[in-house]
Design an enzyme around this catalytic site. Structure first.
Site, mmCIF file in Angstrom:
data_model
loop_
_atom_site.group_PDB
_atom_site.id
_atom_site.type_symbol
_atom_site.label_atom_id
_atom_site.label_comp_id
_atom_site.label_asym_id
_atom_site.label_seq_id
_atom_site.Cartn_x
_atom_site.Cartn_y
_atom_site.Cartn_z
ATOM 1 N N SER A 1 0.853 -1.182 0.000
ATOM 2 C CA SER A 1 0.000 0.000 0.000
ATOM 3 C C SER A 1 0.889 1.232 0.000
ATOM 4 O O SER A 1 1.948 1.241 0.649
ATOM 5 C CB SER A 1 -0.873 0.028 1.255
ATOM 6 N N THR B 1 -3.810 1.984 2.093
ATOM 7 C CA THR B 1 -4.108 3.339 1.634
ATOM 8 C C THR B 1 -5.579 3.646 1.851
ATOM 9 O O THR B 1 -5.947 4.793 2.113
ATOM 10 C CB THR B 1 -3.738 3.494 0.152
ATOM 11 N N ALA B 2 -6.421 2.625 1.759
ATOM 12 C CA ALA B 2 -7.860 2.811 2.009
ATOM 13 C C ALA B 2 -8.084 3.387 3.406
ATOM 14 O O ALA B 2 -8.880 4.322 3.588
ATOM 15 C CB ALA B 2 -8.590 1.480 1.853
ATOM 16 N N HIS C 1 -10.413 -4.022 -3.581
ATOM 17 C CA HIS C 1 -10.437 -5.109 -4.568
ATOM 18 C C HIS C 1 -11.830 -5.269 -5.176
ATOM 19 O O HIS C 1 -12.577 -4.308 -5.305
ATOM 20 C CB HIS C 1 -9.890 -6.399 -3.956
#
Length: 279
Positions: free
Chosen positions: A60, A112-113, A151
């Site tokens: 990430s 990163t989310a 995803h």
């Protein structure tokens, strides 16, 4: 002389599988380098990278902020959300403000989310880490008020009767005018500049090969397409393997710098991050 083993970590997802198809199937001349692939979820790879375990790995871009001493970013292999990205979904319609008081399942604190959601909500929120592929079910079964999905869940959440609260790629675009850089590939610095550059070139060739032999690469990627038929998997691959993946370009590089700068300004990332690519 024996071959030099390069262990590559990536996610068991159609986009990563598509990207690495040529390297995984001996379609490229790798010289004295031998590539072995290990497939694990992105948060596990983030944690392994902190320990410097893998020569090359997907990470990430949030996690990259903690890896500068061990790894450099490869200019190819980026997953970029261009007006789309990780989403927060819930069983009932909610607003972004509602999320501040909600209990949210997340796929990992180094993703990163998670960083993007912290920036979006302007601070801390109640959360618990769950494997990314269990989050939709956990929300549907009322274990959480909402879930942060990455995803293929971005294309399938409606099948479980869930509602979109916020698409963080769209939110980031409105805030900054930039795409949201989600994941990248990194190479360990102790391999030395020459080997790092060769690996960089081979990864780019692997992506180019997959794009040029889309049908074959997609056949391989379908093995990792949970709950997706071929057309949906093709759409998902197209979202995250494209021109951005071949090279971040100036705008993509600016997006990475801005994301990590905002993360530091918000107090999520402790130190300023100097982004270094293998050129």
């Amino acid at each position: 002389m024996g071959k030099r083993l390069i262990v590559v970590g990536h996610s068991p997802d159609p986009d990563d599988a598509f990207m690495f198809y040529a390297l995984a199937h001996g379609k490229l001349d790798t010289g004295d380098l031998e590539f072995r692939h290990e497939l694990q979820d992105i948060e596990t790879l983030n944690r392994r990278a902190l320990r410097g375990e893998l020569e090359v790995t997907a990470v990430s871009l949030h996690a990259y902020a903690y890896l500068l001493d061990k790894y450099a970013l490869l200019p190819s292999g980026c997953s970029m959300g261009d007006r789309y990205g990780p989403m927060v979904v819930a069983r009932r319609p909610m607003t972004i403000s509602d999320l501040k008081a909600a209990r949210i399942a997340i796929p990992g604190t180094l993703t990163t989310a998670f960083l993007a959601l912290r920036l979006c909500l302007g601070g801390e929120f109640a959360h618990e880490v769950r494997p990314f592929d269990q989050i939709l079910n956990a929300v549907e079964h009322k274990e959480f008020d909402a879930g942060l999905i990455i995803h293929e869940g971005q294309l399938t959440y409606q099948n479980q009767g869930l509602h979109l609260v916020v698409d963080l790629g769209q939110w980031w675009q409105k805030e900054t005018g930039l795409p949201l850089p989600l994941g990248g590939n990194v190479v360990r610095r102790d391999l030395g500049p020459d080997t790092m550059r060769r690996i960089s070139s081979l990864l780019k060739q692997s992506i180019q090969y997959a794009l040029a032999h889309r049908g074959d690469a997609l056949d391989y990627a379908l093995k990792y397409a949970r709950d997706m038929d071929r057309s949906l998997a093709d759409r998902f691959v197209g979202m995250y393997v494209n021109d951005w993946t071949l090279d971040y370009g100036a705008r993509g590089r600016a997006a990475v710098a801005r994301l990590l700068e905002e993360g530091h300004r918000a107090g999520v990332i402790p130190s300023p991050t100097r982004v270094e690519f293998v050129e």
